[in-house]
Design an enzyme around this catalytic site. Structure first.
Site, PDB file in Angstrom:
ATOM      1  N   MET A 162      -9.541  43.533   3.809  1.00  0.00           N
ATOM      2  CA  MET A 162      -8.351  42.732   4.148  1.00  0.00           C
ATOM      3  C   MET A 162      -9.402  42.478   5.670  1.00  0.00           C
ATOM      4  O   MET A 162      -8.497  41.868   6.138  1.00  0.00           O
ATOM      5  CB  MET A 162      -7.551  43.285   4.515  1.00  0.00           C
ATOM      6  CG  MET A 162      -6.943  44.093   3.613  1.00  0.00           C
ATOM      7  SD  MET A 162      -6.311  43.121   2.604  1.00  0.00           S
ATOM      8  CE  MET A 162      -5.230  41.828   3.226  1.00  0.00           C
ATOM      9  N   ASN A 174     -14.876  35.288  -3.882  1.00  0.00           N
ATOM     10  CA  ASN A 174     -13.053  35.774  -2.815  1.00  0.00           C
ATOM     11  C   ASN A 174     -12.337  35.700  -4.356  1.00  0.00           C
ATOM     12  O   ASN A 174     -12.419  34.482  -4.834  1.00  0.00           O
ATOM     13  CB  ASN A 174     -13.058  35.497  -1.406  1.00  0.00           C
ATOM     14  CG  ASN A 174     -11.987  36.224  -1.378  1.00  0.00           C
ATOM     15  OD1 ASN A 174     -11.141  37.163  -1.798  1.00  0.00           O
ATOM     16  ND2 ASN A 174     -10.824  35.333  -0.559  1.00  0.00           N
ATOM     17  N   HIS A 182      -8.547  34.966  -3.946  1.00  0.00           N
ATOM     18  CA  HIS A 182      -6.399  35.102  -3.654  1.00  0.00           C
ATOM     19  C   HIS A 182      -5.455  34.303  -5.061  1.00  0.00           C
ATOM     20  O   HIS A 182      -5.479  33.405  -6.028  1.00  0.00           O
ATOM     21  CB  HIS A 182      -6.822  33.809  -2.575  1.00  0.00           C
ATOM     22  CG  HIS A 182      -5.944  33.605  -1.983  1.00  0.00           C
ATOM     23  ND1 HIS A 182      -5.720  34.046  -0.805  1.00  0.00           N
ATOM     24  CD2 HIS A 182      -5.125  32.519  -1.884  1.00  0.00           C
ATOM     25  CE1 HIS A 182      -4.924  33.785   0.106  1.00  0.00           C
ATOM     26  NE2 HIS A 182      -4.449  33.188  -0.949  1.00  0.00           N
TER      27      HIS A 182
END
EC number: 2.1.2.2
Length: 203
Positions: free
Chosen positions: A93, A110, A112
């Protein structure tokens, strides 16, 4: 037999995407190893998951450092000590600075919970429902200096149902995240990803 890809996982919370990577390795679907799991949150369940599987894990809290650069230098040092080739963000985060991103250029993945470039940032599933989209999903991408804006590696679509809540949609998207994240890492391990003009080509 070449050297196995060493993955360093950054996680702040439950660590379910970390678990999917661990499971894929243990079940022989992902030819890689986890060198270290780093969290910025001492309460992160991700650290416990790592411990339960005999993996190295470390909590590095940004508040213990004078500034972001010192904090990230410590993270880089730990990643380097553990011979990490690829950094996988799994519900991490904190926003990484240009310094960190450039150090691992095209070596940070990453995941998402939306079909980027739609709905970047937090509460992507809530954004999707409020906008009234009929299809959402998840995206694995290389991290760059923007917010969820790096070159896209893989995506999976999920239909949005009329009676969906944030929880029900999130759950179905998460199942797809758990499927495609290890697949994307395997493509990297196989040297099948090439970034050209901010686009990922799968070789």
């Amino acid at each position: 037999m070449g050297k196995k890809l060493v993955v360093g996982v950054l996680a702040s919370g439950r660590g379910t995407n970390l678990q999917s990577i661990i499971n894929s390795i243990e079940e022989g679907r992902l030819d890689a190893e986890i060198g270290i799991v780093i969290s910025d949150n001492p309460e992160a369940k991700a650290l416990l998951r790592a411990e339960n599987h005999g993996l190295k894990q470390q909590c590095i809290e940004s508040g213990d450092f004078a500034d972001t650069e010192e904090y990230e230098e410590e993270m880089i040092e730990v990643l380097e000590e553990n011979n990490v080739d690829l950094v996988a963000m799994a519900g991490f985060m904190k926003i990484l600075s240009s310094y960190f991103i450039q150090h691992y250029s095209n070596r940070i993945m990453n995941i998402h919970p939306s079909l980027l470039p739609a709905f970047p940032g937090t509460d992507a599933q809530k954004q999707a429902l409020e906008y009234g989209v009929k299809v959402s999903g998840c995206t694995v991408h290389f991290a760059d200096e923007g917010m969820d804006s790096g070159p896209i590696i893989m995506q999976a679509a999920v239909s949005v149902l009329e009676d969906d809540t944030v929880e029900s949609l999130s759950k179905r998207i998460l199942a797809e995240e758990h499927r495609i994240y290890p697949e994307a890492i395997q493509l990297y391990a196989d040297n099948k990803l090439q970034v050209r003009d901010d686009r990922v080509e799968i070789l």
